[in-house]
Motif scaffolding. Structure first.
Motif, PDB file in Angstrom:
ATOM      1  N   ILE A   1      15.948 -47.573 -24.620  1.00  0.00           N
ATOM      2  CA  ILE A   1      14.847 -47.049 -23.804  1.00  0.00           C
ATOM      3  C   ILE A   1      14.291 -48.153 -22.913  1.00  0.00           C
ATOM      4  CG2 ILE A   1      12.610 -45.914 -23.858  1.00  0.00           C
ATOM      5  CD1 ILE A   1      14.907 -44.185 -24.777  1.00  0.00           C
TER       6      ILE A   1
ATOM      7  N   GLN B   1      16.017 -50.552 -21.507  1.00  0.00           N
ATOM      8  CA  GLN B   1      16.904 -50.657 -20.350  1.00  0.00           C
ATOM      9  C   GLN B   1      16.729 -49.463 -19.413  1.00  0.00           C
ATOM     10  OE1 GLN B   1      18.647 -53.228 -19.625  1.00  0.00           O
ATOM     11  NE2 GLN B   1      19.572 -52.369 -17.793  1.00  0.00           N
ATOM     12  N   PHE B   2      16.482 -48.291 -19.984  1.00  0.00           N
ATOM     13  CA  PHE B   2      16.227 -47.093 -19.183  1.00  0.00           C
ATOM     14  C   PHE B   2      14.979 -47.266 -18.323  1.00  0.00           C
ATOM     15  CE2 PHE B   2      14.005 -42.947 -18.996  1.00  0.00           C
ATOM     16  CZ  PHE B   2      14.914 -42.238 -18.231  1.00  0.00           C
TER      17      PHE B   2
ATOM     18  N   THR C   1      15.402 -50.064 -15.577  1.00  0.00           N
ATOM     19  CA  THR C   1      16.125 -49.612 -14.386  1.00  0.00           C
ATOM     20  C   THR C   1      15.186 -48.881 -13.435  1.00  0.00           C
ATOM     21  OG1 THR C   1      18.155 -49.405 -15.693  1.00  0.00           O
ATOM     22  CG2 THR C   1      18.083 -48.269 -13.569  1.00  0.00           C
TER      23      THR C   1
END
Length: 263
Positions: free
Chosen positions: A119, A121-122, A125
């Motif tokens: 999450i 990294q989500f 981004t």
């Protein structure tokens, strides 16, 4: 030809500061950007800044090599100050992953080459896309340019032992964790309520296998809450970018001996 040779030490110091900035600066320091592009961009940016700055004449001697070390250290520290502020997004993701049960599954971040939570990294981004869309990366370049107003190129030392510097860094870390907590608390709080509900169900209906039902339920609730609070997360990300620029400016002021870094 003589003028170029006389100005070469000043240009070299500008180039070293900008290159050191791009080693740790968010978005510009990521591994998926080729090193040759980073060096070339640093060179042309230093070339442009060299003709816009009023730099003193610097001679190559022992004092010059001390200035090289100071410029490299200053660029690394300022870039890192911006990097650890924006890392609050991944810290918020790690808080959420721990409650969701995703803490055992990490992914490789292509930007940094290290493991990061799913999450996190989500959200990271989305933070980078938001940074580009609102031109927040231009503020980072502005920080590189205006750093010469706070720390002149001929300043020999950085007051790293100053108590105001240490206090400001601690406050910056505090701000980072506070923003990370604010970003994660809607999902983490919802999962806490889900854990309470599952505990009540486990006591009232012993026949139900909570370990089988609980994990997919918590994952489903987490994604629903992420969808509901995504707009608020973007607002917090914008506040995070503002905190990042204030942290860079405050640290520059302290290194230059201007104020107490609270502006």
């Amino acid at each position: 030809m003589t003028t170029i040779i006389e100005n070469f030490p000043g240009f070299l110091l500008v180039f070293i500061r900008i290159t050191a900035f791009f080693v740790t600066l968010p978005f510009f320091s990521y591994r998926n950007i080729p090193n040759i592009h980073k060096i070339g961009f640093s060179f042309f940016l230093a070339w442009i800044m060299f003709f816009t700055l009023d730099l003193p004449t610097i001679e190559i001697d022992g004092h010059f090599f001390m200035l090289i070390l100071k410029e490299a250290l200053f660029g690394l520290l300022i870039g890192f100050s911006a990097y650890f502020i924006i890392a609050a997004v991944q810290i918020a993701g790690s808080f959420i992953d721990f409650q969701m049960g995703f803490a055992i599954a990490n992914v490789i971040d292509p930007q940094t080459g290290v493991q990061s939570p799913l999450i996190g990294q989500f959200l990271y981004t989305f933070a980078l896309l938001l940074m580009i869309s609102i031109n927040a990366h231009h503020l980072l370049l502005d920080g590189v340019f205006y750093s010469y107003q706070f720390v002149p190129i001929d300043q020999l030392y950085l007051p790293l032992g100053n108590e105001n510097v240490v206090e400001f860094i601690v406050q910056s870390f505090n701000s980072m964790f506070l923003i990370a907590f604010q970003m994660s608390i809607p999902v983490v709080g919802s999962l806490f309520l889900v854990d309470i509900a599952l505990g009540i169900v486990a006591r009232t209906v012993p026949q139900l296998n909570i370990f089988v039902v609980g994990l997919p339920l918590k994952v489903g609730v987490s994604f629903i809450m992420l969808i509901l609070v995504m707009g608020a997360l973007f607002v917090l990300m914008q506040h995070l970018f503002e905190t990042m620029t204030y942290t860079m400016r405050g640290l520059m002021e302290l290194f230059g001996g201007i104020g107490n870094g609270t502006n």
